[in-house]
Design an enzyme around this catalytic site. Structure first.
Site, PDB file in Angstrom:
ATOM      1  CD  GLN A   1      -3.061  -0.504  -0.097  1.00 42.49           C
ATOM      2  OE1 GLN A   1      -3.179   0.673  -0.407  1.00 42.49           O
ATOM      3  NE2 GLN A   1      -3.718  -1.483  -0.721  1.00 42.49           N
ATOM      4  CB  SER A   2       4.197   1.944  -1.411  1.00 41.02           C
ATOM      5  OG  SER A   2       5.001   3.073  -1.680  1.00 41.02           O
TER       6      SER A   2
END
Length: 337
Positions: free
Chosen positions: A76-77
């Site tokens: 989920q960068s």
């Protein structure tokens, strides 16, 4: 105001000065004078702090005529998502490597939020299982870049590990100048700044930028990935490297590096009661959204600094909101019972 910035190429990602707003109700709840720097409102695909950093990272990419950008980050960068969008803005493709750093395998985490946006930007998504091995993740990026070159592509790799210069920190040197100027115009310079610290680019850049213009105030950094001892060493290194990039003639002392990890447990990208409280208070009292990984944990750290007496009643705080809001959709199982 920081002459050393001029020597570094940058691209225009439509970044304007982000607003600073007073959080009067949350400040009253905590007994402090609370302000927020809204870097969640930076331009480009849900905003966030990575826009400032990518203007400098992608400057060399544009100069080199790159046709594809290669980057690594957690599933989920925000960095990965913003890079994929920035690449499209500049007419480039993106190959993104998603690292398994967080022990979450539900569908929302693996498919929604930033992952969904990466797919919408048409990024080539690869997965990397060794999520806590930063050097290995960067080395695999170089391998992927070699494969692209063999196919006739011209890749540019965004390296975030300690083996590479922290080019993105330059964007937060600018942010420090911008923040001080805005608060001077409001007639209300803060007594403290609170900021998240992860890769170290935002934290070290802001700290070096502040000291470069003579802004000497405590900058408290809230750990989002590593414990305080590891992060303190990392930030000392990043500050020294950033000073070198600027040809700076001053130094950052150990007293300048204030690291706080009391709200980190159980680790990167994992919720706890402090983060949950911070997210709820911001939403209920201010209609302000903060994410579970960076901005929510940083706000949780701010709240604890106040309650622990590190920040005194009535003091003025500038909270640096680094965005990350798409991750809220990935964490909805943790946020809504």
């Amino acid at each position: 105001m920081i002459p050393g910035l001029k020597q570094h190429p940058k691209v225009d990602l439509g970044l304007d000065a982000t607003p600073i707003q007073r959080l009067s109700r949350l400040g009253e709840e905590l007994g402090v004078d609370l302000w927020v720097k809204r870097d969640d409102c930076t331009s480009l695909t849900f905003g966030g702090n990575k826009v400032r950093q990518l203007e400098y990272y992608l400057g060399p990419a544009a100069e080199q005529g790159a046709d594809i950008v290669v980057i690594t980050g957690a599933v989920q960068s925000n960095f990965v998502r913003t890079c994929a969008a920035a690449a499209r803005t500049l007419g480039m493709d993106a190959l993104v490597q998603l690292e398994d750093r967080v022990p979450k395998n539900d569908t929302n985490y693996r498919e929604s939020g930033n992952v969904l946006l990466n797919k919408m930007f048409g990024a080539d998504i690869r997965y990397f299982p060794e999520g806590e091995d930063e050097a290995a993740a960067d080395a695999n990026l170089d391998k992927l870049a070699d494969e692209l070159r063999a196919e006739g592509r011209n890749p540019y790799v965004v390296h975030l590990g300690l083996e590479h210069a922290p080019i993105g920190a330059l964007g937060y040197c600018n942010a420090a100048v911008e923040s001080k100027s805005q608060m001077e115009e409001m007639g209300s310079l803060p007594d403290h700044v609170v900021i998240p610290t992860g890769s170290g680019l935002t934290h070290s850049g802001f700290l070096v930028g502040a000291r470069a213009i003579g802004w000497d105030l405590p900058i408290h950094a809230i750990c989002v990935r590593r414990n305080a001892d590891l992060q303190r060493d990392r930030i000392a290194t990043r500050c020294a490297e950033t000073l070198k990039l600027l040809d700076g003639d001053f130094s950052i002392s150990s007293d300048d590096i204030k690291i706080y990890d009391d709200v980190l447990f159980p680790g990167y990208g994992q919720m706890n009661e402090h983060v949950q409280e911070a997210i709820t208070l911001a939403a209920h009292l201010e209609g302000l959204l903060v994410d579970p990984v960076y901005s929510g944990r940083a706000l949780a750290g701010l709240i604890k600094l106040v309650r622990d007496g590190v920040i005194k009643p009535g003091e003025r705080i500038l909270f640096i909101h680094t965005g990350g809001l798409p991750a809220l959709f990935a964490y909805q199982n943790d946020l809504v019972s």
